[in-house]
Every structure is written in C-alpha cells, then in structure tokens.
Design a protein around this motif. Structure first.
Motif, PDB file in Angstrom:
ATOM      1  N   GLY A 237       0.837  -1.200   0.000  1.00  0.00           N
ATOM      2  CA  GLY A 237       0.000   0.000   0.000  1.00  0.00           C
ATOM      3  C   GLY A 237       0.864   1.238   0.000  1.00  0.00           C
ATOM      4  O   GLY A 237       2.082   1.149  -0.189  1.00  0.00           O
ATOM      5  N   THR A 238       0.222   2.395   0.190  1.00  0.00           N
ATOM      6  CA  THR A 238       0.962   3.658   0.160  1.00  0.00           C
ATOM      7  C   THR A 238       0.630   4.487   1.393  1.00  0.00           C
ATOM      8  O   THR A 238      -0.431   4.313   1.999  1.00  0.00           O
ATOM      9  N   ILE A 239       1.523   5.387   1.742  1.00  0.00           N
ATOM     10  CA  ILE A 239       1.275   6.286   2.871  1.00  0.00           C
ATOM     11  C   ILE A 239       0.160   7.262   2.490  1.00  0.00           C
ATOM     12  O   ILE A 239       0.193   7.868   1.419  1.00  0.00           O
ATOM     13  N   ASN A 240      -0.819   7.372   3.337  1.00  0.00           N
ATOM     14  CA  ASN A 240      -1.997   8.231   3.153  1.00  0.00           C
ATOM     15  C   ASN A 240      -2.872   7.798   1.979  1.00  0.00           C
ATOM     16  O   ASN A 240      -3.751   8.534   1.548  1.00  0.00           O
ATOM     17  N   GLY A 241      -2.614   6.616   1.432  1.00  0.00           N
ATOM     18  CA  GLY A 241      -3.455   6.132   0.336  1.00  0.00           C
ATOM     19  C   GLY A 241      -3.216   6.863  -0.975  1.00  0.00           C
ATOM     20  O   GLY A 241      -4.063   6.840  -1.872  1.00  0.00           O
ATOM     21  N   ARG A 274       4.660   6.955  16.130  1.00  0.00           N
ATOM     22  CA  ARG A 274       5.140   7.972  15.172  1.00  0.00           C
ATOM     23  C   ARG A 274       4.335   7.951  13.869  1.00  0.00           C
ATOM     24  O   ARG A 274       4.719   8.560  12.875  1.00  0.00           O
ATOM     25  N   LEU A 275       3.194   7.264  13.891  1.00  0.00           N
ATOM     26  CA  LEU A 275       2.393   7.112  12.667  1.00  0.00           C
ATOM     27  C   LEU A 275       1.845   8.461  12.165  1.00  0.00           C
ATOM     28  O   LEU A 275       1.877   8.742  10.966  1.00  0.00           O
ATOM     29  N   SER A 276       1.347   9.287  13.086  1.00  0.00           N
ATOM     30  CA  SER A 276       0.803  10.598  12.679  1.00  0.00           C
ATOM     31  C   SER A 276       1.909  11.447  12.073  1.00  0.00           C
ATOM     32  O   SER A 276       1.724  12.113  11.052  1.00  0.00           O
ATOM     33  N   GLU A 277       3.066  11.394  12.702  1.00  0.00           N
ATOM     34  CA  GLU A 277       4.219  12.152  12.213  1.00  0.00           C
ATOM     35  C   GLU A 277       4.590  11.691  10.796  1.00  0.00           C
ATOM     36  O   GLU A 277       4.830  12.500   9.910  1.00  0.00           O
ATOM     37  N   LEU A 278       4.583  10.370  10.586  1.00  0.00           N
ATOM     38  CA  LEU A 278       4.930   9.832   9.271  1.00  0.00           C
ATOM     39  C   LEU A 278       3.937  10.321   8.212  1.00  0.00           C
ATOM     40  O   LEU A 278       4.324  10.759   7.125  1.00  0.00           O
ATOM     41  N   SER A 279       2.658  10.259   8.552  1.00  0.00           N
ATOM     42  CA  SER A 279       1.618  10.688   7.613  1.00  0.00           C
ATOM     43  C   SER A 279       1.828  12.152   7.226  1.00  0.00           C
ATOM     44  O   SER A 279       1.835  12.510   6.044  1.00  0.00           O
ATOM     45  N   HIS A 280       2.053  13.010   8.227  1.00  0.00           N
ATOM     46  CA  HIS A 280       2.212  14.444   7.947  1.00  0.00           C
ATOM     47  C   HIS A 280       3.510  14.735   7.207  1.00  0.00           C
ATOM     48  O   HIS A 280       3.563  15.620   6.355  1.00  0.00           O
ATOM     49  N   PHE A 281       4.529  13.977   7.530  1.00  0.00           N
ATOM     50  CA  PHE A 281       5.823  14.135   6.858  1.00  0.00           C
ATOM     51  C   PHE A 281       5.655  13.912   5.348  1.00  0.00           C
ATOM     52  O   PHE A 281       6.144  14.693   4.528  1.00  0.00           O
ATOM     53  N   VAL A 282       4.927  12.865   4.977  1.00  0.00           N
ATOM     54  CA  VAL A 282       4.763  12.565   3.556  1.00  0.00           C
ATOM     55  C   VAL A 282       3.864  13.613   2.879  1.00  0.00           C
ATOM     56  O   VAL A 282       4.121  14.031   1.755  1.00  0.00           O
ATOM     57  N   TYR A 283       2.815  14.071   3.582  1.00  0.00           N
ATOM     58  CA  TYR A 283       2.008  15.168   3.026  1.00  0.00           C
ATOM     59  C   TYR A 283       2.881  16.394   2.779  1.00  0.00           C
ATOM     60  O   TYR A 283       2.789  17.055   1.748  1.00  0.00           O
ATOM     61  N   GLU A 284       3.701  16.688   3.759  1.00  0.00           N
ATOM     62  CA  GLU A 284       4.557  17.873   3.695  1.00  0.00           C
ATOM     63  C   GLU A 284       5.474  17.799   2.468  1.00  0.00           C
ATOM     64  O   GLU A 284       5.554  18.741   1.688  1.00  0.00           O
ATOM     65  N   LEU A 285       6.118  16.659   2.264  1.00  0.00           N
ATOM     66  CA  LEU A 285       7.026  16.522   1.126  1.00  0.00           C
ATOM     67  C   LEU A 285       6.260  16.583  -0.200  1.00  0.00           C
ATOM     68  O   LEU A 285       6.754  17.103  -1.183  1.00  0.00           O
ATOM     69  N   ALA A 286       5.038  16.052  -0.204  1.00  0.00           N
ATOM     70  CA  ALA A 286       4.241  16.084  -1.438  1.00  0.00           C
ATOM     71  C   ALA A 286       3.574  17.451  -1.616  1.00  0.00           C
ATOM     72  O   ALA A 286       2.871  17.675  -2.599  1.00  0.00           O
ATOM     73  N   ASN A 287       3.799  18.337  -0.652  1.00  0.00           N
ATOM     74  CA  ASN A 287       3.229  19.684  -0.690  1.00  0.00           C
ATOM     75  C   ASN A 287       1.703  19.669  -0.760  1.00  0.00           C
ATOM     76  O   ASN A 287       1.082  20.395  -1.517  1.00  0.00           O
ATOM     77  N   PRO A 289      -1.998  19.571   1.661  1.00  0.00           N
ATOM     78  CA  PRO A 289      -2.497  19.745   3.025  1.00  0.00           C
ATOM     79  C   PRO A 289      -2.978  18.401   3.579  1.00  0.00           C
ATOM     80  O   PRO A 289      -3.644  17.641   2.865  1.00  0.00           O
ATOM     81  N   PRO A 290      -2.647  18.067   4.808  1.00  0.00           N
ATOM     82  CA  PRO A 290      -3.133  16.814   5.384  1.00  0.00           C
ATOM     83  C   PRO A 290      -4.656  16.812   5.437  1.00  0.00           C
ATOM     84  O   PRO A 290      -5.275  17.862   5.555  1.00  0.00           O
ATOM     85  N   ARG A 291      -5.245  15.619   5.297  1.00  0.00           N
ATOM     86  CA  ARG A 291      -6.696  15.503   5.336  1.00  0.00           C
ATOM     87  C   ARG A 291      -7.103  15.450   6.813  1.00  0.00           C
ATOM     88  O   ARG A 291      -6.744  14.545   7.541  1.00  0.00           O
ATOM     89  N   LYS A 292      -7.865  16.475   7.223  1.00  0.00           N
ATOM     90  CA  LYS A 292      -8.227  16.598   8.641  1.00  0.00           C
ATOM     91  C   LYS A 292      -8.962  15.378   9.180  1.00  0.00           C
ATOM     92  O   LYS A 292      -8.759  14.949  10.298  1.00  0.00           O
ATOM     93  N   SER A 293      -9.870  14.836   8.355  1.00  0.00           N
ATOM     94  CA  SER A 293     -10.716  13.757   8.861  1.00  0.00           C
ATOM     95  C   SER A 293     -10.089  12.391   8.631  1.00  0.00           C
ATOM     96  O   SER A 293     -10.760  11.380   8.763  1.00  0.00           O
ATOM     97  N   GLN A 294      -8.810  12.337   8.268  1.00  0.00           N
ATOM     98  CA  GLN A 294      -8.172  11.043   8.015  1.00  0.00           C
ATOM     99  C   GLN A 294      -8.184  10.174   9.277  1.00  0.00           C
ATOM    100  O   GLN A 294      -7.850  10.644  10.369  1.00  0.00           O
ATOM    101  N   ALA A 295      -8.553   8.910   9.084  1.00  0.00           N
ATOM    102  CA  ALA A 295      -8.653   7.986  10.212  1.00  0.00           C
ATOM    103  C   ALA A 295      -7.326   7.908  10.963  1.00  0.00           C
ATOM    104  O   ALA A 295      -6.260   7.984  10.344  1.00  0.00           O
ATOM    105  N   GLY A 298      -5.565  12.028  11.396  1.00  0.00           N
ATOM    106  CA  GLY A 298      -6.056  13.361  11.034  1.00  0.00           C
ATOM    107  C   GLY A 298      -6.217  14.242  12.258  1.00  0.00           C
ATOM    108  O   GLY A 298      -6.418  13.750  13.363  1.00  0.00           O
ATOM    109  N   GLN A 299      -6.145  15.548  12.004  1.00  0.00           N
ATOM    110  CA  GLN A 299      -6.278  16.509  13.100  1.00  0.00           C
ATOM    111  C   GLN A 299      -7.626  16.375  13.807  1.00  0.00           C
ATOM    112  O   GLN A 299      -7.753  16.647  14.990  1.00  0.00           O
ATOM    113  N   SER A 300      -8.642  15.972  13.030  1.00  0.00           N
ATOM    114  CA  SER A 300      -9.978  15.868  13.621  1.00  0.00           C
ATOM    115  C   SER A 300     -10.304  14.459  14.123  1.00  0.00           C
ATOM    116  O   SER A 300     -11.400  14.231  14.616  1.00  0.00           O
TER     117      SER A 300
END
Ligand SMILES: [Zn+2]
Length: 544
Positions: A237-241, A274-287, A289-295, A298-300
């Motif tokens: 699979g892939t990070i953040n789908g 460190r899963l949340s950190e990993l998810s945000h790290f990959v969003y950040e590099l891909a430029n 915005p993280p999906r707030k409602s991500q299971a 996500g921030q929410s």
C-alpha cells in the motif's frame, strides 16, 4: 492474530508510495524527497520499499543509484517491472534487463492472471502466459536475492476462472517467487469475496501470500485487512493512500488496524506512536495539506465538539474514542464552537493553564460572550490565540499592552504605476499614557497596516520584530449578500517558539484584518510575559 509459534503474527509491510503512490494525480516527489521518504520508512521498520519502475521511468534509475548509498537498517529496496514480452526470451528482454541493472536486493514483477487480459490484451495462449510468468521469475532469481510476484487482476481473474488464476500463482511459485501477491488492480471487489479468494489461494499454493488493493470502492483498507484475516502475510500500500484514481490502500490505517485491532505485529508499538508524524511528513514533502478527517492520524480524528461528548470524554476518553490517540501519535482535541458547553470551556482553560472553578459565575459569562461572538461570525477553530486572549480577558480581567487611538489607510493608483500603493498611519497609547504614531507603506492595505503597527510598537516592545505573518485568509460570511457582507479574516503568525492563529470579523475587510493583526501582536506580548513570569517563578523556587 498469533503465529504458529504463539507470538504475535508478523505481517510484512511493502510500501509503494514511491511507485504506485506517485501515479496519483497531484503527487509529485523529487529525487531528494523520495530518498527522505525511504529513510523514514526504514527508520520506522517497514520491510520493503518499492522505489520505482526502471523500465518505464528513467528517473527511477537515479533513485536506485542514490538509494544504494543510504544506510538502511532493515528495509529492502525493491525495483518493479513486468514479466517478459511474448515471443522473446527472458535473457533478451529489455524490461527484465533494466530490473537486473538496478541491482536491488529484491525485484517485484507483475504478470497476468485474468484470461481476458491474456487472450485479448496480450493475444497469447493461456499456456504461453504461464510459461512467461515462470521463466521471467526464474531468470530474475538468478540475478537477485528475492523475487516477489504481483498477480495482476487476481480477484477479477479468480471470479472469471478460478482454476486458471490459481494456475498462474502455481507458475510463479514454480519459478521461485518468494511471495505471491494477490492484486485487486481495479479496486472493484468487496471484502467478503477478497477473503474467500485469498483463503482458496492459501489452500492451493504453498507460498506466503500478499495483498495489493486499490481504493476505488473506498475499501482498500477493509479489503487488505480481510485478506490478512484470510491468511495473507504481506500488505502492499501507500502512505496516506496516495495513488492513481481513488488511490491505493492506505498503509497508515492498515498498520493501525493490524497492530491495534487484529493484534498483529508490523512496526511495533514504539514506531506506531510515530504514525501521525509519518503521515504528515509525507504530506509535507508532497506539498499537500493533510486531510483533517483522516482515520487515526487526522487533526480531527479525536476532536470533540458536542458539549455532551466533551463532558463524557473528560470523564473517560473511551466513551467517544475507539483507541487511545497517543498510540498512533495523535492527540485529543476539544473544539470551540457554537455547541460549546461549560465542559468545553473548562477543558480549554485547563489546556491554556488558566485555573477556573467550574462554579465561578465568570464561566457562565464567558459562555454567553462566546455565543454572542459566534453569532457575529467569529470562529475560533484555527484562531486559538484569539480565543485564549478572550478567555484571559474574561476570567482574569484586563490584558492590554497598548490602546488604539486611530488608524487610517489610503490606497492610491496613479498614472504610470502598475499597481495601487497603500499607505497606513497608526496611533496608539501605551499604558502610561504616552502616545506614539507612525506611517508606513505597503504593497496592499493590510501589509501597510502591519508595517505601521510594527513601527509604532517596536521601540516599546522590540521582541515583535521576530513575529512573522505566515498566512492570511479572508472568508465572506454567508447571510448578507454582495459587498455588504461580513468577512472573517484569519491570520497565522509565528516566531522562533511557535505559530498561532488569530481572527477578526467586520463588514470592513481592513477593520477585520486590523483586529486579527492586533490580536496577533497581543498574543506574542502575552506569551513572552507568561514565559518571563514562569522563569521568574521557577528561579524564585530554586532560591527559596
Ligand atoms: Zn497498484
């Protein structure tokens, strides 16, 4: 899930963010980004990192060359490609040659398992396809340590002709593949069928199975977990789908599901935090915005808004949270909203270090004030600095560093100039009654106001020089139409310590911006004061 030895069953993680993930419409990673992702995945304990398809994308060859220099602990870099072409031999096939040249410790190749593709796309016989699978793998096995077989369209093929789909797996096993990965390439299958077909494959071939799902029915995660329950030992699979169309199966949710729900071992509890950190790290590099409602991450994902929910989670988080957010490195948040009840306010006060007695009548007053402000269009999600200031003013009395005497903004366009220029003058009064004023220019009215405000305050409060305006958003509020409508301005500021958001609302965009700017500066001065008081207090404690 337990392994036959009674330990937690290890499910190996195969990440394809750098190959399948980069097929996503908005995803683009530079070579440097890809190397950073690979290092991070290794650090967290992923087993395989698929780096690209050297036969189809020349840039992927650079990745494999550079990746060799990475000092990876356990992860194995994997090159991806397809079985040899029909009518030639494996030794002469250019695609296979490229794969070997990438010199990775693992090679993954995909082959056809659905006779529709065999007969109509490749236009070869069913037997020829089986030979192609077997001898391609056999050839690669002589040139690399491990070969994984991706059974493309396995589930569609199995539905069409189960025996032939299984024969393709047998051919791959005979060629020497280490793992047979069942692919839901079109993403169209449902968990029940995925589980049944996986069980049938596990019974028919004596090789570890893997699962590779796409998210076209929003079931990528569900299908992957169903396959593991049916016996698959590897998940791709892939990070953040990230991925083509609706994306690949999201490894972030799969890892959390495997570890926390199915009792399997993947990266272990420590890396899981460190899963949340990993998810945000990959969003950040891909430029992106993280999906707030991500299971899970996500921030929410653990944010509570309803008053009843907040009251309950304060007593026991399990009432409205399916896991402890800390397990995946996330946190519980209590949102400030028009649903805010007393419990919400108390929780927020606690977060901001304000001590309040729940029976204090000021809490009720604050609640009333908050409702009024929200009716007027203020919203504090994203403007928590403004909320903290308001709360302090309401509960602890005055909190002011300067008073506004007046401001004026002039916009001018004159002949010969391409853009209008803005000029702002600001006058303030300090606590001891002294007055100060300044004039500044800017590329727009808000910029000019910001400059003038800084000028007028810098002498008294030199620390505001470190405040930077990071983001500025204007939203027209629904209700009244056209240019008479109210606007809400959100400003994000930052200094060396932190970032904070402030808000302003008015019929006038300049006035709304002014409110948010002043709150931003007030917040900076208030935080510095708080830090000073805290360090004085701790120094006093040490002396005492
Ligand atoms: Zn795929």
């Amino acid at each position: 899930m337990k392994s036959p030895t009674g330990k937690k069953q290890h499910i190996s993680l195969y990440d394809t963010t750098l190959r399948d993930g980069c097929q996503g419409e908005d995803i683009s990673l530079t070579l440097a980004d890809k190397l950073r992702v690979a290092e991070r995945l290794d650090e967290l304990g992923f087993d395989y990192i698929e780096g690209g398809w050297p036969g189809s994308n020349p840039r992927d060859e650079d990745f494999f060359r550079e990746a060799k220099k990475l000092r990876l602990r356990d992860a194995r870099i994997t090159a991806f490609g397809m079985t040899r072409r029909a009518g030639s031999s494996a030794g002469k096939d250019l695609n296979l040659k490229k794969l070997v040249e990438s010199q990775t410790p693992v090679i993954t190749i995909f082959g056809k398992t659905w006779q529709l593709h065999v007969l109509e796309d490749l236009k070869i016989s069913r037997e020829q396809n089986l030979e192609i699978i077997e001898d391609s793998i056999e050839y690669l096995r002589h040139h690399t340590g491990e070969v994984i077989f991706d059974a493309e369209h396995f589930f569609d093929g199995y539905q069409d002709d189960p025996e032939y789909a299984i024969d393709c797996l047998r051919a791959a096993a005979a060629g020497g593949a280490s793992t047979l990965v069942l692919c839901d390439t079109n993403g169209g299958n449902l968990p029940g069928f995925i589980a049944d077909a996986t069980r049938a494959a596990a019974a028919a071939v004596d090789k570890p199975l893997g699962i590779h799902c796409h998210n076209d029915c929003e079931l990528g995660v569900a299908n992957s977990l169903a396959a593991v329950e049916a016996g698959a030992l590897q998940v791709q699979g892939t990070i953040n789908g990230f991925g083509e169309r609706c994306g690949n199966a999201n490894l972030i949710s799969i890892i959390a599901g495997l570890e926390l729900k199915l009792g399997c071992h993947t990266i272990g509890a420590e890396s899981l935090r460190r899963l949340s950190e990993l998810s945000h790290f990959v969003y950040e590099l891909a430029n992106l915005p993280p999906r707030k409602s991500q299971a899970y991450v996500g921030q929410s994902a653990f944010a509570h808004k309803g008053g009843v929910h907040v009251a309950a989670v304060r007593k026991n988080p399990l009432t409205y949270e399916h896991i402890d957010p800390a397990a995946v490195g996330n946190i519980q948040r209590v949102l400030i909203s028009d649903l805010a009840g007393k419990a919400n306010i108390l929780k927020k006060a606690e977060e901001f270090g304000v001590s309040v007695d729940s029976n204090d009548p000021k809490v009720q007053t604050l609640l009333g004030q908050l409702k009024e402000l929200e009716n007027a269009g203020y919203q504090y999600e994203g403007a928590e600095a403004s909320f903290e200031l308001m709360m302090h003013r309401a509960l602890n009395g005055h909190l002011q560093f300067f008073k506004l005497v007046g401001f004026r903004v002039i916009d001018e366009t004159y002949k010969g100039s391409e853009l209008p220029s803005s000029e702002a003058s600001v006058a303030v009064e300090f606590l001891d009654g002294r007055r100060q004023q300044a004039v500044a220019f800017g590329n727009g009215p808000v910029n000019a106001l910001d400059q003038a405000l800084r000028q007028v305050l810098t002498k008294e409060y030199p620390q505001i020089a470190s405040v930077q305006l990071l983001d500025y958003k204007v939203r027209v509020l629904p209700g009244i139409g056209g240019t008479a409508a109210k606007v809400r301005v959100l400003i994000e500021s930052g200094d060396d310590h932190e970032r904070w958001g402030t808000v302003g609302v008015s019929h006038n965009v300049i006035e709304a911006s002014w409110q948010a700017l002043v709150d931003s500066i007030d917040y900076k001065l208030y935080c510095d004061q708080k830090r000073r008081q805290e360090s004085e207090l701790s120094a006093g404690r040490k002396r005492g």
